[in-house]
Motif scaffolding. Structure first.
Motif, PDB file in Angstrom:
ATOM      1  N   GLU A   1      11.434  36.539 -10.902  1.00 51.27           N
ATOM      2  CA  GLU A   1      10.592  36.548 -12.104  1.00 51.27           C
ATOM      3  C   GLU A   1       9.839  35.227 -12.255  1.00 51.27           C
ATOM      4  OE1 GLU A   1       9.854  38.851 -14.684  1.00 51.27           O
ATOM      5  OE2 GLU A   1      10.521  40.147 -13.039  1.00 51.27           O
ATOM      6  N   GLY A   2      10.441  34.157 -11.728  1.00 48.95           N
ATOM      7  CA  GLY A   2       9.795  32.856 -11.825  1.00 48.95           C
ATOM      8  C   GLY A   2       8.494  32.771 -11.048  1.00 48.95           C
ATOM      9  N   LEU A   3       8.274  33.718 -10.128  1.00 51.54           N
ATOM     10  CA  LEU A   3       7.029  33.726  -9.365  1.00 51.54           C
ATOM     11  C   LEU A   3       5.830  34.042 -10.249  1.00 51.54           C
ATOM     12  CD1 LEU A   3       8.246  35.696  -6.212  1.00 51.54           C
ATOM     13  CD2 LEU A   3       7.652  33.262  -6.302  1.00 51.54           C
TER      14      LEU A   3
ATOM     15  N   ASP B   1       2.049  27.969 -12.997  1.00 54.87           N
ATOM     16  CA  ASP B   1       2.114  26.519 -12.824  1.00 54.87           C
ATOM     17  C   ASP B   1       2.023  26.080 -11.369  1.00 54.87           C
ATOM     18  OD1 ASP B   1       2.361  26.243 -15.530  1.00 54.87           O
ATOM     19  OD2 ASP B   1       4.546  26.057 -15.502  1.00 54.87           O
ATOM     20  N   PHE B   2       2.173  26.997 -10.431  1.00 56.56           N
ATOM     21  CA  PHE B   2       2.146  26.596  -9.024  1.00 56.56           C
ATOM     22  C   PHE B   2       1.436  27.661  -8.193  1.00 56.56           C
ATOM     23  CE2 PHE B   2       6.152  28.753  -9.884  1.00 56.56           C
ATOM     24  CZ  PHE B   2       6.195  29.723  -8.897  1.00 56.56           C
ATOM     25  N   ARG B   3       0.979  27.241  -7.019  1.00 54.97           N
ATOM     26  CA  ARG B   3       0.221  28.117  -6.132  1.00 54.97           C
ATOM     27  C   ARG B   3       0.926  28.371  -4.804  1.00 54.97           C
ATOM     28  NH1 ARG B   3      -4.820  26.732  -3.064  1.00 54.97           N
ATOM     29  NH2 ARG B   3      -5.870  28.688  -2.603  1.00 54.97           N
ATOM     30  N   PHE B   4       1.689  27.385  -4.333  1.00 53.77           N
ATOM     31  CA  PHE B   4       2.345  27.477  -3.031  1.00 53.77           C
ATOM     32  C   PHE B   4       3.849  27.652  -3.231  1.00 53.77           C
ATOM     33  CE2 PHE B   4      -1.451  24.887  -2.526  1.00 53.77           C
ATOM     34  CZ  PHE B   4      -2.078  25.499  -1.445  1.00 53.77           C
ATOM     35  N   VAL B   5       4.467  28.450  -2.367  1.00 51.05           N
ATOM     36  CA  VAL B   5       5.907  28.683  -2.425  1.00 51.05           C
ATOM     37  C   VAL B   5       6.490  28.400  -1.044  1.00 51.05           C
ATOM     38  CG1 VAL B   5       7.747  30.316  -2.931  1.00 51.05           C
ATOM     39  CG2 VAL B   5       5.573  30.485  -4.158  1.00 51.05           C
ATOM     40  N   ILE B   6       7.351  27.386  -0.950  1.00 53.00           N
ATOM     41  CA  ILE B   6       7.997  27.056   0.317  1.00 53.00           C
ATOM     42  C   ILE B   6       9.279  27.888   0.440  1.00 53.00           C
ATOM     43  CG2 ILE B   6       9.085  25.248   1.684  1.00 53.00           C
ATOM     44  CD1 ILE B   6       7.214  23.234   0.362  1.00 53.00           C
TER      45      ILE B   6
ATOM     46  N   LEU C   1      10.597  39.980   0.277  1.00 48.94           N
ATOM     47  CA  LEU C   1      10.390  38.707  -0.405  1.00 48.94           C
ATOM     48  C   LEU C   1       8.924  38.285  -0.331  1.00 48.94           C
ATOM     49  CD1 LEU C   1      11.306  36.165  -1.824  1.00 48.94           C
ATOM     50  CD2 LEU C   1      11.985  35.228   0.406  1.00 48.94           C
ATOM     51  N   ILE C   2       8.328  38.371   0.839  1.00 44.95           N
ATOM     52  CA  ILE C   2       6.939  37.931   0.980  1.00 44.95           C
ATOM     53  C   ILE C   2       6.010  38.822   0.161  1.00 44.95           C
ATOM     54  CG2 ILE C   2       5.048  37.597   2.610  1.00 44.95           C
ATOM     55  CD1 ILE C   2       7.315  35.490   2.752  1.00 44.95           C
ATOM     56  N   GLU C   3       6.281  40.096   0.108  1.00 47.69           N
ATOM     57  CA  GLU C   3       5.472  40.987  -0.729  1.00 47.69           C
ATOM     58  C   GLU C   3       5.544  40.576  -2.195  1.00 47.69           C
ATOM     59  OE1 GLU C   3       4.892  45.745  -1.815  1.00 47.69           O
ATOM     60  OE2 GLU C   3       6.515  45.110  -0.480  1.00 47.69           O
ATOM     61  N   ALA C   4       6.749  40.241  -2.664  1.00 43.27           N
ATOM     62  CA  ALA C   4       6.909  39.815  -4.052  1.00 43.27           C
ATOM     63  C   ALA C   4       6.118  38.538  -4.336  1.00 43.27           C
ATOM     64  CB  ALA C   4       8.386  39.598  -4.361  1.00 43.27           C
ATOM     65  N   ILE C   5       6.125  37.608  -3.405  1.00 42.74           N
ATOM     66  CA  ILE C   5       5.386  36.359  -3.572  1.00 42.74           C
ATOM     67  C   ILE C   5       3.881  36.625  -3.563  1.00 42.74           C
ATOM     68  CG2 ILE C   5       4.847  34.139  -2.470  1.00 42.74           C
ATOM     69  CD1 ILE C   5       7.765  34.147  -1.418  1.00 42.74           C
ATOM     70  N   ALA C   6       3.420  37.417  -2.608  1.00 38.15           N
ATOM     71  CA  ALA C   6       1.989  37.682  -2.465  1.00 38.15           C
ATOM     72  C   ALA C   6       1.438  38.473  -3.650  1.00 38.15           C
ATOM     73  CB  ALA C   6       1.725  38.420  -1.160  1.00 38.15           C
TER      74      ALA C   6
ATOM     75  N   GLY D   1       0.008  36.425  -6.270  1.00 36.19           N
ATOM     76  CA  GLY D   1      -1.113  35.575  -5.897  1.00 36.19           C
ATOM     77  C   GLY D   1      -0.714  34.227  -5.330  1.00 36.19           C
ATOM     78  N   LYS D   2       0.547  34.074  -4.931  1.00 35.21           N
ATOM     79  CA  LYS D   2       1.026  32.805  -4.378  1.00 35.21           C
ATOM     80  C   LYS D   2       0.850  32.786  -2.860  1.00 35.21           C
ATOM     81  CE  LYS D   2       2.649  32.119  -8.557  1.00 35.21           C
ATOM     82  NZ  LYS D   2       1.843  31.379  -9.547  1.00 35.21           N
ATOM     83  N   VAL D   3       0.842  31.573  -2.315  1.00 38.18           N
ATOM     84  CA  VAL D   3       0.704  31.371  -0.876  1.00 38.18           C
ATOM     85  C   VAL D   3       2.048  30.929  -0.312  1.00 38.18           C
ATOM     86  CG1 VAL D   3      -0.484  30.079   0.947  1.00 38.18           C
ATOM     87  CG2 VAL D   3      -1.722  30.718  -1.150  1.00 38.18           C
ATOM     88  N   PRO D   4       2.748  31.792   0.433  1.00 37.31           N
ATOM     89  CA  PRO D   4       4.034  31.380   1.005  1.00 37.31           C
ATOM     90  C   PRO D   4       3.865  30.478   2.215  1.00 37.31           C
ATOM     91  CG  PRO D   4       3.578  33.680   1.528  1.00 37.31           C
ATOM     92  CD  PRO D   4       2.457  33.217   0.656  1.00 37.31           C
TER      93      PRO D   4
END
Length: 341
Positions: free
Chosen positions: A36-38, A42-47, A133-138, A141-144
């Motif tokens: 849910e935090g995705l 506040d942020f664009r990139f997710v490591i 996981l990557i689908e949830a991030i994408a 609108g985040k960049v993994p």
């Protein structure tokens, strides 16, 4: 998601060494405690950390890339936050940790056909977790930025981005190996061929492929398809630095206007500790230039640093240097991608 976990603030503190008057990455980076935090703006990139080397074993390779994310934490957390890098635009974690599956494969023998097939079945299980996981991030609108594990994870990443976007995606891979082996069960050598077969991968370019380390079947498949492209490292040896950079931009143009997926196999770099050591590859400076160029010109959907294995370094100094090298590549990507955002 069974194998998903998140970093906690005390873990970040354990790896961060504050200094008065300075701001360290580990002090400023975002932490999320759930998917849910995705949703945060506040942020664009997710490591993202992936802790496995099963796909490498399933490809008859040398294990050792499972702990890469752990090796990176301290050097990453202690870089400076300044006008060149905004760590608040980055979230650290989540992590996919496959301890139970790793425990199982330790008792398997790559040289036994039945055991090898079981490793490939387990790799397919890992695919499911990675793609989810990557689908949830994408979707947010985040960049993994994906660290650790074998190049088998290219499949799950491409699938996740593709499913989030509801279309195939084009990918550039900087790699001595095309990883386009036969569809013989999942492993680190056929992530792209499976992604292409299943409709997730559109155009695919390999830059710096080594002529002596790709079989004839792979070369024939590339020659037969207008959507597959490679330029060999052996060819690049005859070109100047300026010409090499032009050819790299030509590969990006061949893929189209972007965005694309960006893959960097760490075995493309000379003598980097990996499962398949490279005696003649790119320098770190050259690799950094390629990453910065691709990030700036192609606005990648994701960045995947595959198969780096500080654990396989010959001594502690080499392990530390290899981890720091990967941190440079991560920050090069973020800075260049931000500059063009």
């Amino acid at each position: 998601m069974k194998h998903l976990r998140f970093l906690e603030s005390h873990q970040l503190r354990d790896h961060t060494f504050p200094r008065k008057g300075e701001s360290k990455f580990g002090e400023a980076v975002q932490l999320i405690s759930s998917l849910e935090g995705l949703k945060s703006k506040d942020f664009r990139f997710v490591i993202v950390g992936i802790m496995e080397d099963i796909g490498v074993r399933a490809n008859l390779g040398k294990a050792g890339c499972a702990q890469t994310f752990q090796y990176l934490l301290s050097p990453l957390c202690n870089i400076q936050v300044n006008r060149f890098l905004d760590a608040s635009n980055v979230a650290l974690g989540p992590i996919l940790e496959f301890k139970d599956l790793m425990d199982e494969v330790r008792n398997l023998d790559q040289n036994r056909e039945q055991d090898l097939m079981r490793m490939r079945e387990i790799t397919a299980q890992i695919d499911d977790s990675v793609s989810s996981l990557i689908e949830a991030i994408a979707k947010e609108g985040k960049v993994p930025i994906v660290i650790g594990g074998g190049h088998n994870n290219s499949y799950g990443i491409i699938k996740g981005i593709s499913q989030a976007r509801k279309s195939d995606i084009d990918v550039l891979n900087i790699d001595p190996h095309a990883d386009y082996r036969a569809l013989e069960g999942r492993h680190s050598g056929n992530g792209f061929s499976y992604a292409r077969e299943e409709g997730y991968l559109g155009r695919y370019a390999v830059f710096g492929m080594h002529e002596s380390y790709n079989n004839q079947d792979i070369l024939e498949k590339f020659r037969a398809s207008a959507d597959l492209y490679y330029l060999t490292y052996d060819e690049l040896l005859t070109f100047s630095t300026d010409e090499r950079d032009r050819l790299f931009k030509d590969a990006l143009r061949w893929l189209g206007p972007g965005p694309i997926g960006l893959e960097l196999d760490m075995d493309s770099i000379t003598a980097f500790p990996v499962s398949a050591l490279n005696a003649s590859g790119f320098t770190m400076r050259q690799a950094r230039t390629l990453v910065k160029t691709a990030a700036a010109l192609a606005s990648p959907y994701y960045f995947h640093l595959a198969e780096g294995a500080p654990e396989l370094a010959t001594n502690a100094t080499e392990a530390e240097l290899s981890a720091k090298a990967m941190v440079y590549l991560i920050t090069d990507f973020i800075k260049s991608h931000q500059a063009e955002a």
